[in-house]
Design an enzyme around this catalytic site. Structure first.
Site, PDB file in Angstrom:
ATOM      1  N   GLY A  48       0.664  -1.351  -0.200  1.00 51.57           N
ATOM      2  CA  GLY A  48      -0.393   0.429   0.025  1.00 51.57           C
ATOM      3  C   GLY A  48       0.888   1.666   0.200  1.00 51.57           C
ATOM      4  N   GLN A  53       3.218   9.819   0.940  1.00 44.63           N
ATOM      5  CA  GLN A  53       4.752   9.321   0.913  1.00 44.63           C
ATOM      6  C   GLN A  53       5.637   9.747  -0.076  1.00 44.63           C
ATOM      7  OE1 GLN A  53       2.400   5.042   2.517  1.00 44.63           O
ATOM      8  NE2 GLN A  53       4.652   5.163   2.702  1.00 44.63           N
ATOM      9  N   CYS A 101       6.468   0.108   7.617  1.00 42.18           N
ATOM     10  CA  CYS A 101       6.357   1.016   6.357  1.00 42.18           C
ATOM     11  C   CYS A 101       7.254   1.726   5.551  1.00 42.18           C
ATOM     12  CB  CYS A 101       6.222   2.231   7.486  1.00 42.18           C
ATOM     13  SG  CYS A 101       4.754   3.428   6.351  1.00 42.18           S
ATOM     14  N   LEU A 102       6.449   2.106   4.582  1.00 44.40           N
ATOM     15  CA  LEU A 102       7.942   2.362   3.448  1.00 44.40           C
ATOM     16  C   LEU A 102       8.989   3.826   3.690  1.00 44.40           C
ATOM     17  CD1 LEU A 102       5.919   1.993   0.128  1.00 44.40           C
ATOM     18  CD2 LEU A 102       7.334   0.287   1.062  1.00 44.40           C
ATOM     19  N   HIS A 143      -3.520   1.245   8.451  1.00 46.56           N
ATOM     20  CA  HIS A 143      -2.363   1.355   8.523  1.00 46.56           C
ATOM     21  C   HIS A 143      -2.070   2.687   7.270  1.00 46.56           C
ATOM     22  CE1 HIS A 143       2.207   1.249   8.513  1.00 46.56           C
ATOM     23  NE2 HIS A 143       1.879   1.791   6.722  1.00 46.56           N
ATOM     24  N   GLU A 144      -3.062   2.645   5.971  1.00 42.11           N
ATOM     25  CA  GLU A 144      -2.170   3.443   4.886  1.00 42.11           C
ATOM     26  C   GLU A 144      -3.389   4.530   4.683  1.00 42.11           C
ATOM     27  OE1 GLU A 144      -0.007   3.022   2.494  1.00 42.11           O
ATOM     28  OE2 GLU A 144       0.715   1.620   2.911  1.00 42.11           O
ATOM     29  N   HIS A 147      -2.386   7.816   7.153  1.00 34.27           N
ATOM     30  CA  HIS A 147      -1.196   8.542   6.714  1.00 34.27           C
ATOM     31  C   HIS A 147      -1.554   9.761   5.835  1.00 34.27           C
ATOM     32  CE1 HIS A 147       2.203   6.568   6.391  1.00 34.27           C
ATOM     33  NE2 HIS A 147       2.144   5.349   6.096  1.00 34.27           N
TER      34      HIS A 147
END
Length: 179
Positions: A48, A53, A101-102, A143-144, A147
């Site tokens: 995701g 991000q 997480c990225l 989670h996504e 953001h």
């Protein structure tokens, strides 16, 4: 083409994002943003990604999960674009998963979240949609979408003893996480 990922400490990751307008959906710029998000998600190995991000202040996220996860749970959500999503918790029951997480590379943390959620969102045609998710997919969605409100998973960790570098997670926690 993939974009660089904004990492923890970048101010855009800590702000609430702007809504996407229906007119923007029809633009070449929006099409390019979707390609960039998808390319970046794949390039960096994510399941995701949210617009902040890659440095874009919009309520937009992509998620694609089509496999067994590390908890041996079958998860199937083909590539889905979530535009202006809103989240509703459908239970007070929580579940915990080790998240990464990225934007927080090299770390894993154990996060407890509601186990069942409903997400309302606009699709690529500007139509309203809903998805109800349980288990790991509910966690991925939360989670996504966090953001988009300036929240990182590390903000949700209740016990900082359950925050680990990836290598130490693999060595000390991974087997326990699967139990």
């Amino acid at each position: 083409m993939h974009k660089s990922i904004c990492r923890m400490g970048h101010p855009i990751l800590r702000q609430k994002t702007r809504e996407v307008s229906k007119t923007f959906l029809k633009s070449d710029e929006f099409d390019q943003l979707l390609r960039d998000l998808h390319d970046s998600m794949k390039f960096y190995g994510g399941i995701g990604i949210a617009a902040p991000q890659v440095g874009v202040d919009l309520r937009l996220a992509l998620i694609e999960v089509t496999s067994h996860n590390r908890y041996d749970e079958e998860v199937h959500l083909p590539l889905t674009v979530f535009i202006n999503p809103s989240l509703q918790f459908l239970t007070e029951e929580t579940q915990g998963f080790w998240e990464g997480c990225l934007s927080v590379p090299g770390l894993r943390g154990f996060v407890e979240r509601p186990s069942c959620v409903k997400v309302s969102y606009m699709d690529l045609d500007g139509e309203q949609r809903e998805i109800i998710a349980k288990g790991f997919l509910a966690t991925v969605l939360q989670h996504e979408l966090d953001h988009l409100d300036g929240i990182l998973y590390i903000d949700r960790i209740k016990d900082t003893k359950l925050l680990s570098y990836q290598e130490e997670f693999d060595h000390f926690f991974k087997e326990k996480a699967l139990d």
